[in-house]
Design a protein around this motif. Sequence first.
Motif, PDB file in Angstrom:
ATOM      1  N   ASP A 123       0.846  -1.187   0.000  1.00  0.00           N
ATOM      2  CA  ASP A 123       0.000   0.000   0.000  1.00  0.00           C
ATOM      3  C   ASP A 123       0.891   1.250   0.000  1.00  0.00           C
ATOM      4  O   ASP A 123       1.041   1.905   1.031  1.00  0.00           O
ATOM      5  CB  ASP A 123      -0.890  -0.039   1.245  1.00  0.00           C
ATOM      6  CG  ASP A 123      -1.988   1.011   1.188  1.00  0.00           C
ATOM      7  OD1 ASP A 123      -2.219   1.577   0.102  1.00  0.00           O
ATOM      8  OD2 ASP A 123      -2.606   1.262   2.238  1.00  0.00           O
ATOM      9  N   THR A 125       1.975   4.939  -0.106  1.00  0.00           N
ATOM     10  CA  THR A 125       1.322   6.221   0.096  1.00  0.00           C
ATOM     11  C   THR A 125       2.409   7.289   0.203  1.00  0.00           C
ATOM     12  O   THR A 125       3.456   7.057   0.793  1.00  0.00           O
ATOM     13  CB  THR A 125       0.488   6.205   1.389  1.00  0.00           C
ATOM     14  OG1 THR A 125      -0.423   5.123   1.328  1.00  0.00           O
ATOM     15  CG2 THR A 125      -0.258   7.500   1.565  1.00  0.00           C
ATOM     16  N   LYS A 134      -2.173  13.205   2.286  1.00  0.00           N
ATOM     17  CA  LYS A 134      -1.641  11.978   1.720  1.00  0.00           C
ATOM     18  C   LYS A 134      -2.073  11.900   0.258  1.00  0.00           C
ATOM     19  O   LYS A 134      -3.225  12.190  -0.061  1.00  0.00           O
ATOM     20  CB  LYS A 134      -2.179  10.745   2.452  1.00  0.00           C
ATOM     21  CG  LYS A 134      -1.639  10.560   3.837  1.00  0.00           C
ATOM     22  CD  LYS A 134      -1.955   9.211   4.368  1.00  0.00           C
ATOM     23  CE  LYS A 134      -3.280   9.230   5.090  1.00  0.00           C
ATOM     24  NZ  LYS A 134      -3.658   7.940   5.630  1.00  0.00           N
ATOM     25  N   GLY A 138      -3.459   3.669  -2.623  1.00  0.00           N
ATOM     26  CA  GLY A 138      -3.597   3.133  -1.265  1.00  0.00           C
ATOM     27  C   GLY A 138      -4.773   3.753  -0.566  1.00  0.00           C
ATOM     28  O   GLY A 138      -5.794   4.059  -1.152  1.00  0.00           O
ATOM     29  N   ASP A 139      -4.569   3.960   0.696  1.00  0.00           N
ATOM     30  CA  ASP A 139      -5.637   4.468   1.544  1.00  0.00           C
ATOM     31  C   ASP A 139      -6.089   5.836   1.019  1.00  0.00           C
ATOM     32  O   ASP A 139      -5.314   6.761   0.948  1.00  0.00           O
ATOM     33  CB  ASP A 139      -5.117   4.575   2.979  1.00  0.00           C
ATOM     34  CG  ASP A 139      -6.248   4.767   3.948  1.00  0.00           C
ATOM     35  OD1 ASP A 139      -5.960   4.652   5.125  1.00  0.00           O
ATOM     36  OD2 ASP A 139      -7.394   5.003   3.528  1.00  0.00           O
TER      37      ASP A 139
END
Length: 143
Positions: A123, A125, A134, A138-139
């Motif tokens: 993931d 970032t 961010k 990913g998230d």
Amino acid sequence: MSALRAPATPGTRPAAAPRRAPLTSLPGGAADRGRRLDAVRAPLQATSGVPFLVLCAVILVGALLAALLLNTSMARGSYEASRLEAEVGHVAQDVQSHQEKLRAAEASLAERATKLGMVPAEDPTMISVEKRAKVGIGDAETP
């Protein structure tokens, strides 16, 4: 004999030119005022052609020297340009060899990382300092 002149007869003289009347002065002229001397300029002297020839020679020599200096300068510039072109060629070869080394290092990067015990990120970032958030895959949550 017809081309020869006939001799002049001894008793004849050629006709004399008629006599001219004597010159007289006009009334109110210099003769009435009396003799007087006036200052006059000296006659102009004939100038020599030497200064003109010297000027022409100086201009010719100057033009030849200017052509010589220009030709010398152009030759020097030509040598400098060829030297710089050779240097550019060497720098281009160096850049190309460094790029080949970089490509080879990038190709073996994953293999070397695995040998060192590294694993690919699942993931990834990134953080943007300008946005203070961010970014990346990913998230998708932002603070």
